[in-house]
Design a protein around this motif. Sequence first.
Motif, short mmCIF file in Angstrom:
data_model
loop_
_atom_site.label_atom_id
_atom_site.label_comp_id
_atom_site.label_asym_id
_atom_site.label_seq_id
_atom_site.Cartn_x
_atom_site.Cartn_y
_atom_site.Cartn_z
N VAL A 34 0.99 -1.25 -0.04
CA VAL A 34 -0.09 -0.09 -0.01
C VAL A 34 0.89 1.40 0.01
O VAL A 34 0.66 2.13 -0.73
CB VAL A 34 -0.97 -0.08 1.37
N ALA A 35 2.04 1.21 0.80
CA ALA A 35 2.99 2.36 0.81
C ALA A 35 3.46 2.70 -0.57
O ALA A 35 3.53 4.02 -1.03
CB ALA A 35 3.98 2.06 1.85
N VAL A 36 3.90 1.57 -1.24
CA VAL A 36 4.55 1.66 -2.64
C VAL A 36 3.34 2.45 -3.30
O VAL A 36 3.87 3.23 -4.35
CB VAL A 36 4.95 0.34 -3.14
N ILE A 37 2.15 2.01 -3.62
CA ILE A 37 1.22 2.47 -4.32
C ILE A 37 0.81 3.97 -3.91
O ILE A 37 0.88 4.95 -4.75
CB ILE A 37 -0.19 1.89 -4.19
N VAL A 38 0.90 4.32 -2.66
CA VAL A 38 0.50 5.66 -2.37
C VAL A 38 1.79 6.43 -2.65
O VAL A 38 1.67 7.50 -3.39
CB VAL A 38 0.64 5.77 -1.05
N VAL A 39 3.19 6.06 -2.78
CA VAL A 39 4.36 6.88 -3.26
C VAL A 39 4.01 6.86 -4.65
O VAL A 39 4.40 8.16 -5.45
CB VAL A 39 5.45 6.02 -2.92
N SER A 40 3.67 5.97 -5.50
CA SER A 40 3.63 6.03 -6.86
C SER A 40 2.62 6.95 -7.33
O SER A 40 2.62 7.40 -8.29
CB SER A 40 3.19 4.56 -7.37
N LEU A 41 1.46 7.25 -6.48
CA LEU A 41 0.46 8.30 -6.59
C LEU A 41 0.92 9.62 -6.48
O LEU A 41 0.05 10.53 -6.75
CB LEU A 41 -0.83 7.84 -5.98
N GLY A 42 2.16 9.81 -5.95
CA GLY A 42 2.53 11.18 -5.75
C GLY A 42 2.64 11.68 -4.50
O GLY A 42 3.24 12.71 -4.11
N ALA A 43 2.23 11.07 -3.38
CA ALA A 43 2.41 11.19 -2.04
C ALA A 43 3.40 10.71 -1.24
O ALA A 43 3.29 9.84 -0.69
CB ALA A 43 0.86 10.90 -1.20
N LEU A 44 4.59 11.31 -1.52
CA LEU A 44 5.80 10.64 -1.23
C LEU A 44 5.89 10.80 0.37
O LEU A 44 6.17 9.66 0.92
CB LEU A 44 6.95 11.64 -1.58
N LYS A 45 5.52 11.83 0.96
CA LYS A 45 5.53 12.00 2.51
C LYS A 45 4.54 10.84 3.33
O LYS A 45 4.93 10.08 4.15
CB LYS A 45 5.26 13.33 2.95
N HIS A 46 3.45 10.85 2.72
CA HIS A 46 2.48 9.70 3.32
C HIS A 46 3.03 8.38 2.97
O HIS A 46 2.84 7.75 3.73
CB HIS A 46 1.00 10.03 2.76
N GLY A 47 3.57 8.01 1.85
CA GLY A 47 3.82 6.80 1.47
C GLY A 47 5.13 6.21 2.15
O GLY A 47 5.19 5.34 2.67
N LEU A 48 6.08 7.44 2.56
CA LEU A 48 7.36 6.87 3.34
C LEU A 48 6.76 6.69 4.80
O LEU A 48 7.57 5.84 5.63
CB LEU A 48 8.10 7.84 3.28
N THR A 49 5.88 7.52 5.24
CA THR A 49 5.39 7.23 6.66
C THR A 49 4.60 5.72 6.67
O THR A 49 5.04 5.06 7.79
CB THR A 49 4.34 8.35 6.91
N ILE A 50 3.70 5.37 5.81
CA ILE A 50 3.30 4.07 5.98
C ILE A 50 4.25 3.00 5.75
O ILE A 50 4.13 1.85 6.46
CB ILE A 50 2.18 3.97 4.79
N LEU A 51 5.27 3.38 5.02
CA LEU A 51 6.45 2.31 4.88
C LEU A 51 7.28 1.95 6.00
O LEU A 51 7.51 1.09 6.34
CB LEU A 51 7.32 2.66 3.57
#
Length: 102
Positions: A34-51
């Motif tokens: 899910v984090a990788v998908i969030v990062v790929s959608l452009g939300a780097l900060k949120h994706g890194l936090t989820i990861l």
Amino acid sequence: MELASRRDGASIGRALRVLAVEWPFALVFTTAFVAVIVVSLGALKHGLTILAASLLLGSALRFVLSPARAGLLAVRRRGVDVVTMALLGALLLLLALFADTF
């Protein structure tokens, strides 16, 4: 036909048993996915936090669960696994905090 349906049922049952045994790894892997998908959608900060949360969750599960119950999260000794995942999770969390400055 009846024999084929029994085999299909057995393979589905076997897959469910494997998933039941490997639930800690499946949970951590799903969260990381899910984090990788969030990062790929452009939300780097949120994706890194989820990861980072995924790695910290894996560290906590490895610390709490026995090696037999931890499944694929148990790669090396418990201390090495816990420290490695916790350190990587903390570093990713710091990276997420400073993601706007890059």
